[in-house]
Write a protein that holds these residues in place. Structure first.
Motif, PDB file in Angstrom:
ATOM      1  N   UNK A 195       0.847  -1.200   0.000  1.00 29.80           N
ATOM      2  CA  UNK A 195       0.000   0.000   0.000  1.00 29.80           C
ATOM      3  C   UNK A 195       0.878   1.244   0.000  1.00 29.80           C
ATOM      4  N   UNK A 196       1.897   1.251   0.843  1.00 31.01           N
ATOM      5  CA  UNK A 196       2.805   2.399   0.897  1.00 31.01           C
ATOM      6  C   UNK A 196       3.537   2.580  -0.435  1.00 31.01           C
ATOM      7  N   UNK A 197       3.992   1.476  -1.022  1.00 27.98           N
ATOM      8  CA  UNK A 197       4.667   1.543  -2.318  1.00 27.98           C
ATOM      9  C   UNK A 197       3.744   2.137  -3.379  1.00 27.98           C
ATOM     10  N   UNK A 198       2.500   1.701  -3.398  1.00 19.82           N
ATOM     11  CA  UNK A 198       1.577   2.202  -4.416  1.00 19.82           C
ATOM     12  C   UNK A 198       1.242   3.674  -4.207  1.00 19.82           C
ATOM     13  N   UNK A 236       6.661  10.242  -0.673  1.00 19.69           N
ATOM     14  CA  UNK A 236       5.901  10.253   0.577  1.00 19.69           C
ATOM     15  C   UNK A 236       6.780   9.843   1.751  1.00 19.69           C
ATOM     16  N   UNK A 237       7.566   8.781   1.593  1.00 19.37           N
ATOM     17  CA  UNK A 237       8.341   8.245   2.713  1.00 19.37           C
ATOM     18  C   UNK A 237       9.842   8.437   2.589  1.00 19.37           C
ATOM     19  N   UNK A 238      10.303   9.166   1.598  1.00 19.11           N
ATOM     20  CA  UNK A 238      11.741   9.375   1.480  1.00 19.11           C
ATOM     21  C   UNK A 238      12.038  10.697   0.785  1.00 19.11           C
ATOM     22  N   UNK A 239      12.543  11.642   1.533  1.00 18.24           N
ATOM     23  CA  UNK A 239      12.947  12.925   0.957  1.00 18.24           C
ATOM     24  C   UNK A 239      14.172  12.748   0.061  1.00 18.24           C
ATOM     25  N   UNK A 240      14.896  11.631   0.244  1.00 21.61           N
ATOM     26  CA  UNK A 240      16.097  11.352  -0.549  1.00 21.61           C
ATOM     27  C   UNK A 240      15.781  10.649  -1.867  1.00 21.61           C
ATOM     28  N   UNK A 258       1.011   2.009  10.274  1.00 20.80           N
ATOM     29  CA  UNK A 258      -0.327   1.554  10.642  1.00 20.80           C
ATOM     30  C   UNK A 258      -1.229   1.615   9.414  1.00 20.80           C
ATOM     31  N   UNK A 259      -2.328   0.878   9.479  1.00 22.69           N
ATOM     32  CA  UNK A 259      -3.315   0.934   8.402  1.00 22.69           C
ATOM     33  C   UNK A 259      -3.734   2.384   8.165  1.00 22.69           C
ATOM     34  N   UNK A 260      -4.067   3.101   9.231  1.00 21.56           N
ATOM     35  CA  UNK A 260      -4.583   4.464   9.057  1.00 21.56           C
ATOM     36  C   UNK A 260      -3.553   5.369   8.388  1.00 21.56           C
ATOM     37  N   UNK A 261      -2.293   5.260   8.774  1.00 19.15           N
ATOM     38  CA  UNK A 261      -1.234   6.094   8.180  1.00 19.15           C
ATOM     39  C   UNK A 261      -1.025   5.745   6.711  1.00 19.15           C
ATOM     40  N   UNK A 262      -0.874   4.463   6.414  1.00 17.99           N
ATOM     41  CA  UNK A 262      -0.583   4.037   5.040  1.00 17.99           C
ATOM     42  C   UNK A 262      -1.774   4.294   4.114  1.00 17.99           C
ATOM     43  N   UNK A 308      -4.753   6.811  -0.176  1.00 14.39           N
ATOM     44  CA  UNK A 308      -6.021   7.383  -0.638  1.00 14.39           C
ATOM     45  C   UNK A 308      -5.860   8.833  -1.077  1.00 14.39           C
ATOM     46  N   UNK A 309      -5.019   9.593  -0.374  1.00 12.75           N
ATOM     47  CA  UNK A 309      -4.760  10.982  -0.775  1.00 12.75           C
ATOM     48  C   UNK A 309      -4.093  11.025  -2.148  1.00 12.75           C
ATOM     49  N   UNK A 310      -3.130  10.147  -2.373  1.00 14.05           N
ATOM     50  CA  UNK A 310      -2.443  10.122  -3.666  1.00 14.05           C
ATOM     51  C   UNK A 310      -3.373   9.652  -4.776  1.00 14.05           C
ATOM     52  N   UNK A 311      -4.206   8.656  -4.505  1.00 11.52           N
ATOM     53  CA  UNK A 311      -5.183   8.207  -5.500  1.00 11.52           C
ATOM     54  C   UNK A 311      -6.120   9.357  -5.848  1.00 11.52           C
TER      55      UNK A 311
END
Length: 168
Positions: free
Chosen positions: A57-60, A80-84, A97-101, A106-109
């Motif tokens: 989910x995070x990758x997508x 989202x998860x890496x400024x580098x 967590x489910x809510x974070x990921x 969902x925001x990106x979609x």
């Protein structure tokens, strides 16, 4: 939680087909996560792989952001998860967590849908710096369908290893 999945049309225009098949695959990933705890979603259930459903989910979320916002939308936003710019960082869901990921995904979609809907045609192009090439929205949508379909296959195995649930 039960995810609704759109039925792709059997006839229709190219854009409608691409949009609905992409939403079908987005919903499939969410369905694979339905009813699982945060611990289950973080579980690397197919050793020796360290892949987890939450990592997918995070990758997508990263993939959505990259192809729609950064490439087609030409937005100068970090991952989202890496400024580098480390695409692998999203796979590490060990403290997620489910809510974070899901909030990020969902925001990106949502942003992806807005960009696609605002584009005048599938021929709109953006620049993919990793390839050093311009690409069309058509290619992006096809690539996204491919990306989700491939990872949904991974999700099938991960979910079955967690609790035996198959199908979707």
């Amino acid at each position: 939680m039960t995810t609704e999945r759109p039925a792709p049309p059997l006839t229709g225009g190219e854009r409608e087909m691409l949009r609905t098949f992409l939403d079908f695959h987005r919903a499939t990933l969410a369905m694979k996560c339905d009813g699982l705890s945060d611990e289950d979603l973080r579980r690397a259930s197919s050793p020796p792989s360290t892949l987890s459903l939450l990592g997918l989910v995070r990758h997508m979320a990263e993939v959505e952001r990259t192809w729609f916002r950064r490439v087609i939308g030409a937005e100068d936003v970090p991952l989202v998860w890496s400024a580098e710019g480390d695409y692998q960082a999203a796979y590490d869901a060990s403290s997620s967590t489910r809510s974070e990921a899901f909030a990020a995904w969902e925001a990106e979609v949502g942003q992806s849908r807005k960009i696609e809907e605002a584009a005048e045609s599938l021929d709109v192009t953006g620049h993919q710096p990793r390839w050093g090439e311009d690409v069309s929205l058509r290619l992006v949508m096809l690539h996204m369908i491919h990306e989700y379909a491939r990872h949904n296959g991974h999700a099938d195995f991960l979910r079955e290893a967690i609790d035996g649930v198959t199908g979707a």
